[in-house]
Write a protein that holds these residues in place. Sequence first.
Motif, PDB file in Angstrom:
ATOM      1  N   TYR A 446       0.823  -1.205   0.000  1.00 53.66           N
ATOM      2  CA  TYR A 446       0.000   0.000   0.000  1.00 53.66           C
ATOM      3  C   TYR A 446       0.861   1.260   0.000  1.00 53.66           C
ATOM      4  O   TYR A 446       0.638   2.188   0.776  1.00 53.66           O
ATOM      5  CB  TYR A 446      -0.957  -0.016   1.200  1.00 53.66           C
ATOM      6  CG  TYR A 446      -2.204   0.813   0.986  1.00 53.66           C
ATOM      7  CD1 TYR A 446      -3.155   0.455   0.036  1.00 53.66           C
ATOM      8  CD2 TYR A 446      -2.437   1.953   1.731  1.00 53.66           C
ATOM      9  CE1 TYR A 446      -4.287   1.200  -0.162  1.00 53.66           C
ATOM     10  CE2 TYR A 446      -3.584   2.716   1.542  1.00 53.66           C
ATOM     11  CZ  TYR A 446      -4.505   2.341   0.587  1.00 53.66           C
ATOM     12  OH  TYR A 446      -5.627   3.086   0.392  1.00 53.66           O
ATOM     13  N   ASP A 447       1.822   1.252  -0.874  1.00 52.40           N
ATOM     14  CA  ASP A 447       2.667   2.440  -1.038  1.00 52.40           C
ATOM     15  C   ASP A 447       1.965   3.380  -2.022  1.00 52.40           C
ATOM     16  O   ASP A 447       0.946   3.010  -2.607  1.00 52.40           O
ATOM     17  CB  ASP A 447       4.059   2.038  -1.559  1.00 52.40           C
ATOM     18  CG  ASP A 447       3.969   1.285  -2.860  1.00 52.40           C
ATOM     19  OD1 ASP A 447       3.092   0.402  -2.942  1.00 52.40           O
ATOM     20  OD2 ASP A 447       4.745   1.568  -3.779  1.00 52.40           O
ATOM     21  N   PRO A 448       2.443   4.581  -2.181  1.00 54.92           N
ATOM     22  CA  PRO A 448       1.743   5.534  -3.053  1.00 54.92           C
ATOM     23  C   PRO A 448       1.533   5.027  -4.485  1.00 54.92           C
ATOM     24  O   PRO A 448       0.639   5.515  -5.171  1.00 54.92           O
ATOM     25  CB  PRO A 448       2.655   6.761  -3.038  1.00 54.92           C
ATOM     26  CG  PRO A 448       3.355   6.683  -1.730  1.00 54.92           C
ATOM     27  CD  PRO A 448       3.532   5.239  -1.434  1.00 54.92           C
ATOM     28  N   ALA A 489      14.662  -0.790   6.131  1.00 49.12           N
ATOM     29  CA  ALA A 489      15.414  -0.193   5.011  1.00 49.12           C
ATOM     30  C   ALA A 489      15.744  -1.255   3.977  1.00 49.12           C
ATOM     31  O   ALA A 489      15.697  -1.006   2.767  1.00 49.12           O
ATOM     32  CB  ALA A 489      16.689   0.449   5.532  1.00 49.12           C
ATOM     33  N   GLY A 490      16.051  -2.463   4.453  1.00 51.96           N
ATOM     34  CA  GLY A 490      16.416  -3.568   3.559  1.00 51.96           C
ATOM     35  C   GLY A 490      15.274  -3.924   2.626  1.00 51.96           C
ATOM     36  O   GLY A 490      15.456  -3.981   1.410  1.00 51.96           O
ATOM     37  N   GLU A 496      12.291  -1.822  -4.179  1.00 48.72           N
ATOM     38  CA  GLU A 496      12.490  -0.574  -4.947  1.00 48.72           C
ATOM     39  C   GLU A 496      11.342   0.409  -4.706  1.00 48.72           C
ATOM     40  O   GLU A 496      10.662   0.861  -5.636  1.00 48.72           O
ATOM     41  CB  GLU A 496      12.620  -0.888  -6.442  1.00 48.72           C
ATOM     42  CG  GLU A 496      13.909  -1.626  -6.751  1.00 48.72           C
ATOM     43  CD  GLU A 496      13.933  -2.251  -8.134  1.00 48.72           C
ATOM     44  OE1 GLU A 496      12.934  -2.112  -8.859  1.00 48.72           O
ATOM     45  OE2 GLU A 496      14.936  -2.878  -8.459  1.00 48.72           O
ATOM     46  N   LEU A 497      11.104   0.715  -3.422  1.00 51.07           N
ATOM     47  CA  LEU A 497      10.012   1.606  -3.048  1.00 51.07           C
ATOM     48  C   LEU A 497      10.558   2.994  -2.717  1.00 51.07           C
ATOM     49  O   LEU A 497      11.750   3.157  -2.465  1.00 51.07           O
ATOM     50  CB  LEU A 497       9.263   1.051  -1.835  1.00 51.07           C
ATOM     51  CG  LEU A 497       8.693  -0.351  -2.005  1.00 51.07           C
ATOM     52  CD1 LEU A 497       8.220  -0.885  -0.675  1.00 51.07           C
ATOM     53  CD2 LEU A 497       7.547  -0.347  -2.993  1.00 51.07           C
ATOM     54  N   THR A 498       9.659   3.943  -2.694  1.00 52.15           N
ATOM     55  CA  THR A 498      10.067   5.323  -2.384  1.00 52.15           C
ATOM     56  C   THR A 498       9.629   5.697  -0.969  1.00 52.15           C
ATOM     57  O   THR A 498       9.132   6.787  -0.717  1.00 52.15           O
ATOM     58  CB  THR A 498       9.439   6.297  -3.396  1.00 52.15           C
ATOM     59  OG1 THR A 498       8.041   5.998  -3.482  1.00 52.15           O
ATOM     60  CG2 THR A 498      10.072   6.181  -4.756  1.00 52.15           C
TER      61      THR A 498
ATOM     62  N   PHE B  18       3.994 -14.616  -0.884  1.00 53.12           N
ATOM     63  CA  PHE B  18       5.311 -15.211  -0.655  1.00 53.12           C
ATOM     64  C   PHE B  18       6.399 -14.149  -0.656  1.00 53.12           C
ATOM     65  O   PHE B  18       6.295 -13.154  -1.377  1.00 53.12           O
ATOM     66  CB  PHE B  18       5.628 -16.225  -1.741  1.00 53.12           C
ATOM     67  CG  PHE B  18       4.862 -17.500  -1.607  1.00 53.12           C
ATOM     68  CD1 PHE B  18       5.210 -18.420  -0.633  1.00 53.12           C
ATOM     69  CD2 PHE B  18       3.808 -17.797  -2.438  1.00 53.12           C
ATOM     70  CE1 PHE B  18       4.511 -19.596  -0.495  1.00 53.12           C
ATOM     71  CE2 PHE B  18       3.099 -18.966  -2.307  1.00 53.12           C
ATOM     72  CZ  PHE B  18       3.452 -19.873  -1.334  1.00 53.12           C
ATOM     73  N   VAL B  19       7.392 -14.383   0.144  1.00 52.79           N
ATOM     74  CA  VAL B  19       8.576 -13.529   0.090  1.00 52.79           C
ATOM     75  C   VAL B  19       9.383 -13.960  -1.117  1.00 52.79           C
ATOM     76  O   VAL B  19       9.796 -15.111  -1.214  1.00 52.79           O
ATOM     77  CB  VAL B  19       9.423 -13.697   1.366  1.00 52.79           C
ATOM     78  CG1 VAL B  19      10.695 -12.889   1.268  1.00 52.79           C
ATOM     79  CG2 VAL B  19       8.623 -13.297   2.579  1.00 52.79           C
ATOM     80  N   ILE B  20       9.552 -13.081  -2.056  1.00 51.87           N
ATOM     81  CA  ILE B  20      10.279 -13.438  -3.275  1.00 51.87           C
ATOM     82  C   ILE B  20      11.745 -13.088  -3.088  1.00 51.87           C
ATOM     83  O   ILE B  20      12.085 -11.925  -2.858  1.00 51.87           O
ATOM     84  CB  ILE B  20       9.697 -12.703  -4.492  1.00 51.87           C
ATOM     85  CG1 ILE B  20       8.227 -13.087  -4.656  1.00 51.87           C
ATOM     86  CG2 ILE B  20      10.471 -13.035  -5.751  1.00 51.87           C
ATOM     87  CD1 ILE B  20       7.419 -12.117  -5.482  1.00 51.87           C
ATOM     88  N   PRO B  21      12.613 -14.088  -3.126  1.00 49.22           N
ATOM     89  CA  PRO B  21      14.023 -13.771  -2.963  1.00 49.22           C
ATOM     90  C   PRO B  21      14.527 -12.973  -4.163  1.00 49.22           C
ATOM     91  O   PRO B  21      14.330 -13.360  -5.308  1.00 49.22           O
ATOM     92  CB  PRO B  21      14.693 -15.146  -2.894  1.00 49.22           C
ATOM     93  CG  PRO B  21      13.731 -16.106  -3.476  1.00 49.22           C
ATOM     94  CD  PRO B  21      12.364 -15.511  -3.348  1.00 49.22           C
ATOM     95  N   HIS B  22      15.126 -11.849  -3.881  1.00 47.69           N
ATOM     96  CA  HIS B  22      15.575 -10.975  -4.972  1.00 47.69           C
ATOM     97  C   HIS B  22      16.951 -11.394  -5.426  1.00 47.69           C
ATOM     98  O   HIS B  22      17.955 -11.102  -4.790  1.00 47.69           O
ATOM     99  CB  HIS B  22      15.571  -9.519  -4.519  1.00 47.69           C
ATOM    100  CG  HIS B  22      14.187  -8.992  -4.350  1.00 47.69           C
ATOM    101  ND1 HIS B  22      13.550  -8.258  -5.311  1.00 47.69           N
ATOM    102  CD2 HIS B  22      13.301  -9.149  -3.341  1.00 47.69           C
ATOM    103  CE1 HIS B  22      12.327  -7.963  -4.901  1.00 47.69           C
ATOM    104  NE2 HIS B  22      12.155  -8.488  -3.712  1.00 47.69           N
ATOM    105  N   THR B  23      16.953 -12.141  -6.534  1.00 52.69           N
ATOM    106  CA  THR B  23      18.229 -12.651  -7.038  1.00 52.69           C
ATOM    107  C   THR B  23      18.953 -11.607  -7.886  1.00 52.69           C
ATOM    108  O   THR B  23      20.138 -11.738  -8.139  1.00 52.69           O
ATOM    109  CB  THR B  23      17.999 -13.912  -7.884  1.00 52.69           C
ATOM    110  OG1 THR B  23      16.872 -13.686  -8.729  1.00 52.69           O
ATOM    111  CG2 THR B  23      17.760 -15.112  -7.002  1.00 52.69           C
TER     112      THR B  23
END
Lengths: 532, 406
Positions: A446-448, A489-490, A496-498, B18-23
């Motif tokens: 639910y990001d912008p 943060a990770g 790739e969110l803002t 699901f948590v998608i592992p970012h390869t």
Amino acid sequence: MLRYIGQKYEAILATIIEKEIDENPSNAKRELINNITTSLIDASIEKYKTNKYGHVSTATDVNEYDKFWNDQNFKQEFEQDTPPLSENIEVEMNEERVSPIDTQVAIPKPREHFLDIFVDKLISKLVTERLPEREQLADRILLPTDNYQQPISATTLGSNFGKLGSNLTTLFDLQESIIRLITWRAPSATITLLILLTFFINYPLLTLLIPLFNLLFRNMIPSYLHRHPSNLKKYPIKIIYGRSLIEDVTTGGPSNAWHPKSDFGKNDLPSSSSEATYDSPNIINDRTSQVSVQNSNSSVEIVANLRDLQNVTSSLVKLNEELEKFFYGLAGFKDESQSTLLFFICFISLFASLGLFYNINWPMFLITTIWTFMIAIHPKIKPLLINFIKIMLNKKKNNNTKNRRFKHLVILDEQPEEQYVEIFEIYKKGITSYQWNLCVFSNQIYDPDDTVRKLEDPPHGVPTLEDITPPRTWTFDENSNWEIDKDAAGWIKENELTLFANNDFAMDEEYKRRRWVRKVLRYAKPARKPQT
Amino acid sequence: MPDSSQRQNKNGIYRPRFVIPHTQKSSLTMITPNELTKTLFKFYPILIMLECTLNYALWINDDLCLPFIHLILFCLISELFNKSNEEQTYLQYSILEVLSKNIAFLFKRWIGLVSACILLCSSFYYISTVYEDINSYEKPTLDDIVIVLESVLNKLEIIKNESLGKRIRVSNFKTFVKLLFILTPLQFTIFKYISTTTYVTCFIILSLIYYSIWFQAMLKLFWRMIFVRRMYYFASSIFSNNNFPIGKTLCMEDVVKYEPLKFQVPFSKTINLMEKSAAKEILLKLYPIASDLPKLKLDLSPSQSINIIELKIIEKQRRWGVDDWDNYMLPSDGYTFSINVNDSPKKIENPIHLNILKTNDWEWLDDNWVISDWCYSDSNWNYIGNYESLETYTRFRLWKKRLYQS
């Protein structure tokens, strides 16, 4: 209501019939008209029934069919999921639909057309006498046997061909692949074929073992690998360097213009299947027209031929269903311990027969097998044998200790598949900057940029973590609990969110959310099911 | 993500995602030192060849016929070493027969030679085309090289994990001698019935298909059979030093004889003269059932102390189906009921049958068994948690009861 419709039809038709009879007082015509009217009434009643009860009956049909395909490993999941028939969209990580059952259930069976029913009824009314058996057709002796009697029906015949249609595609694919092999379009496959042919010409009786070998390594092992895939990862390697000498020699080198590499493989497949679909109705038409042309001199023969064709297709459909049940059920690792046992027995018998191959007097063996089989299915001996087997089975059932021993033959203790699921706890900003109100636990960030948010909808979700159900066919690990992902943060960076991180939370102007993660487990993927 | 997955179902089913592992990793091109890139590039052809070899070993090429053809070629090479059997008996045959036999023999030799040549040429051709292709195509980026490297590592990892016989390992001279003694007659008998060519052919076929996914799946299916496991554990127990002891089932008379189980607790001598029931009551007051006993090594005289045995029986169970827990065990599991004496498990009777004491000087201190909750573990008895889950195949709990010497 039913009676009302019946009466209405009868009243209308009675007047018509009377009129007709007055005009042409011929006996034969009256009979014909009578037949037509009764079939019309029958058809309308049946149509009314299907209209009213059609949904219920088809649903139960599908359910009965489906019960067989229920996987023994996902008991709880099926109990849980039987009511929501509408919810069938499942997006898995592997981008694969897991539940073909639900799609089956969701699609209502197409209703029979009124005209179909009418024609069926009409045929059965017109052809009142029982049809002769094929062997007796020449003599015109009308001796009916009960077990071979089946009313002819256009709908049955049509649906039989429909059901067989999917199998015809494999037949045409086979034809296509044979052509590919003969024309050296896939040289390595052709050479393999030649090697195998050489081998089987040298040891012709080994061909008897091909079905068993196929069952083991082309059906059972792929089914097992479907349920328990190996942990081999796929890496996006772009260019394949180096070539095989055999391939290059047989295709005439890399600069071969006859059939460029990209031509076969991908491009051939769709064309073959489309050809097949175009071909199949033609072939069927050919067959039916041939049958009719041959026997056009006698109407009884036509109907008898049609009946026989229908019988053939019906038994083919039944055989096909039974085979599917075997290949996808017992031999398809639906019940893992039974299938494992079957695999083991087949494997042992395969290698035992390979080992005993030269010590068996094959002609003698085959002769005795054929004789015993034919004697066993003799109509007088068969019931006796079946009785004997039933008695033996009952004896076995009484022995509970044997069942216990059977249970301890196979152990299923593979490490289950592990996966992690995430859920976002979403808060909305209150009146002051310090006040945050819990909205929902949602599977969306639910990001912008979220589509739901752009529509100015509130976030979808559930009020507590307890309301969350694990993904279909998975179960939560009871020994782990929902845990907050401390590294906000990770996961912001990964997705790739803002958003900006604040302790556990990822914030924007209006909403903040934190991520909960939990382990889910699954013993195996659901077993393969036949394509419908 | 389709819209329908976001919405809550009518029946209240809401599923997480699901948590998608970012390869997808950030590019290495700019941050890697030049020297390293150069070395990796030089190494690239070898890496590609290794990758190709591993693909052949695992049978995961796009074209599965090619490895099959190579397998057949390998098998045909063994014809080169096939001996002609009819050398001495020439006199019995006519010239034609001798000729035809010789021609057949020569033909086989020729086939072997040709297949050896084809294989040799094929590998040289492959190596040369790899170098040629690398030079003719555009140069790979560092990321391309790393992807191939990772793929090779993943395949090597799989091969390492799937290797058989982790328990049968020749670690010392003794097992080596054992192995020698068992395998030598076995090989001898095999060679009695099978010719060398067949043996070599079988060996080549087995070694070439061993890591294929089909063969591995087959092995995994076999591993599900209990009797296969029994055989394997039997074989491994021959070679390993810690054999599973086949002792007799202990009863209470045997338990009280074990000195390591006993320990002394301080206790007044005067109470010893009291009646049995009174002594027990006081003992229970001093050392309640829930509390731990003071396990001190005290040098107390028999008048100042009393001997106590805290019997801790471990009960094990294995899951044999959905919610089907059973005392039936695998050979590697040990005993259903056992006690630890000097850290080695000893088989003991079911505690329910142990309530009647036949010894004169020992009495039960506690009236009932204190039974702990089940602890759940995986198939190899590694502790997982206190709740049953799909991961847990075994469970164990503790039965506790104390005895004292009156």
